[in-house]
Design a protein around this motif. Structure first.
Motif, PDB file in Angstrom:
ATOM      1  N   GLU A   1       1.302  11.024  10.792  1.00 60.47           N
ATOM      2  CA  GLU A   1       1.246  10.606   9.683  1.00 60.47           C
ATOM      3  C   GLU A   1       1.528   8.962   9.791  1.00 60.47           C
ATOM      4  OE1 GLU A   1       3.573  13.740   6.688  1.00 60.47           O
ATOM      5  OE2 GLU A   1       4.718  13.320   8.606  1.00 60.47           O
TER       6      GLU A   1
ATOM      7  N   MET B   1       0.803  -1.250  -0.009  1.00 55.30           N
ATOM      8  CA  MET B   1       0.042   0.010  -0.027  1.00 55.30           C
ATOM      9  C   MET B   1       0.922   1.373   0.191  1.00 55.30           C
ATOM     10  SD  MET B   1      -2.753   1.008   2.788  1.00 55.30           S
ATOM     11  CE  MET B   1      -3.838   0.017   2.322  1.00 55.30           C
ATOM     12  N   ARG B   2       0.555   2.029  -0.708  1.00 59.32           N
ATOM     13  CA  ARG B   2       1.335   3.344  -0.888  1.00 59.32           C
ATOM     14  C   ARG B   2       0.866   4.743   0.086  1.00 59.32           C
ATOM     15  NH1 ARG B   2       4.322   6.283  -5.194  1.00 59.32           N
ATOM     16  NH2 ARG B   2       5.128   4.403  -5.635  1.00 59.32           N
ATOM     17  N   CYS B   3       1.898   4.801   1.068  1.00 57.99           N
ATOM     18  CA  CYS B   3       1.762   5.630   2.097  1.00 57.99           C
ATOM     19  C   CYS B   3       2.728   7.062   2.117  1.00 57.99           C
ATOM     20  CB  CYS B   3       2.036   5.034   3.564  1.00 57.99           C
ATOM     21  SG  CYS B   3       0.894   3.609   3.581  1.00 57.99           S
TER      22      CYS B   3
ATOM     23  N   ASP C   1       5.965   2.299  -0.393  1.00 53.71           N
ATOM     24  CA  ASP C   1       5.223   0.992  -0.776  1.00 53.71           C
ATOM     25  C   ASP C   1       5.223   0.266   0.469  1.00 53.71           C
ATOM     26  OD1 ASP C   1       3.860   2.056  -3.147  1.00 53.71           O
ATOM     27  OD2 ASP C   1       5.906   1.545  -4.398  1.00 53.71           O
TER      28      ASP C   1
ATOM     29  N   PRO D   1       6.622   9.052  -0.725  1.00 59.18           N
ATOM     30  CA  PRO D   1       5.889   8.045  -0.999  1.00 59.18           C
ATOM     31  C   PRO D   1       6.409   7.040  -0.497  1.00 59.18           C
ATOM     32  CG  PRO D   1       6.392   8.633  -3.033  1.00 59.18           C
ATOM     33  CD  PRO D   1       7.098   9.580  -1.925  1.00 59.18           C
TER      34      PRO D   1
ATOM     35  N   ILE E   1       4.709   9.585   3.885  1.00 56.41           N
ATOM     36  CA  ILE E   1       5.305  10.099   5.142  1.00 56.41           C
ATOM     37  C   ILE E   1       6.267  11.015   4.922  1.00 56.41           C
ATOM     38  CG2 ILE E   1       6.507   9.110   7.514  1.00 56.41           C
ATOM     39  CD1 ILE E   1       4.935   6.502   7.022  1.00 56.41           C
TER      40      ILE E   1
ATOM     41  N   ARG F   1      -1.627   7.263  10.874  1.00 55.45           N
ATOM     42  CA  ARG F   1      -2.607   7.044   9.650  1.00 55.45           C
ATOM     43  C   ARG F   1      -2.004   5.844   8.884  1.00 55.45           C
ATOM     44  NH1 ARG F   1      -2.861  12.473  10.163  1.00 55.45           N
ATOM     45  NH2 ARG F   1      -1.197  12.833   8.733  1.00 55.45           N
ATOM     46  N   ALA F   2      -0.864   6.027   8.396  1.00 58.08           N
ATOM     47  CA  ALA F   2      -0.230   4.852   7.587  1.00 58.08           C
ATOM     48  C   ALA F   2      -0.442   3.327   8.249  1.00 58.08           C
ATOM     49  CB  ALA F   2       1.442   5.078   7.119  1.00 58.08           C
TER      50      ALA F   2
ATOM     51  N   ARG G   1      -3.942   2.217   8.302  1.00 52.47           N
ATOM     52  CA  ARG G   1      -4.411   1.787   6.871  1.00 52.47           C
ATOM     53  C   ARG G   1      -3.954   0.306   6.494  1.00 52.47           C
ATOM     54  NH1 ARG G   1      -2.910   6.015   2.491  1.00 52.47           N
ATOM     55  NH2 ARG G   1      -3.685   4.300   1.198  1.00 52.47           N
ATOM     56  N   LEU G   2      -2.703  -0.022   7.102  1.00 50.76           N
ATOM     57  CA  LEU G   2      -2.150  -1.209   6.952  1.00 50.76           C
ATOM     58  C   LEU G   2      -2.700  -2.414   7.934  1.00 50.76           C
ATOM     59  CD1 LEU G   2       1.639  -0.294   6.352  1.00 50.76           C
ATOM     60  CD2 LEU G   2       0.098  -1.243   4.730  1.00 50.76           C
TER      61      LEU G   2
ATOM     62  N   THR H   1      11.127   4.353   7.611  1.00 53.48           N
ATOM     63  CA  THR H   1      11.436   5.019   6.676  1.00 53.48           C
ATOM     64  C   THR H   1      12.866   5.665   6.543  1.00 53.48           C
ATOM     65  OG1 THR H   1      11.074   7.114   7.853  1.00 53.48           O
ATOM     66  CG2 THR H   1       9.097   6.225   6.756  1.00 53.48           C
TER      67      THR H   1
END
Length: 109
Positions: free
Chosen positions: A63, A1-3, A11, A9, A5, A66-67, A70-71, A52
């Motif tokens: 940030e 999934m593309r996030c 993946d 971007p 931060i 949220r990522a 979503r995962l 990251t």
């Protein structure tokens, strides 16, 4: 999934995050937001820095949470109380009626 931060971007997949954080010792959660990965609670900034490879000042904990949400990871705020376990049906009925909430029953000897 593309996030995204810190405006970059990434993946990411849940399995990648699990594998990356597997051998990382969690720092103490002193306040702010944290991510539950496996059975461990990691500060959001620690997770973001490991995943990251960026400085913690480059992104916000929001940030990262949220990522991670979503995962499929559970994210919480350390300032909020933890969710309580639901009561047993009898204890719930007693509490609703204003009576004493029964505790666990001791085994008979």
């Amino acid at each position: 999934m593309r996030c995204v931060i810190a405006r970059f971007p990434f993946d990411l997949s849940k399995n990648e995050v699990l594998a990356t954080m597997k051998d990382i010792e969690p720092e103490p959660v002193t306040g702010g937001e944290y991510v539950i990965i496996g059975r461990r609670n990691y500060p959001a900034k620690q997770v973001g820095a490991v995943i990251t490879r960026q400085d913690r000042r480059d992104f916000t904990s929001g940030e990262v949470t949220r990522a991670m949400t979503r995962l499929g990871f559970t994210c919480r705020n350390a300032d909020e109380p933890a969710p309580q376990q639901p009561l047993a049906p009898v204890a719930n009925a007693s509490a609703l009626l204003g009576g004493p909430v029964p505790g666990p029953v001791a085994p008979e000897a």
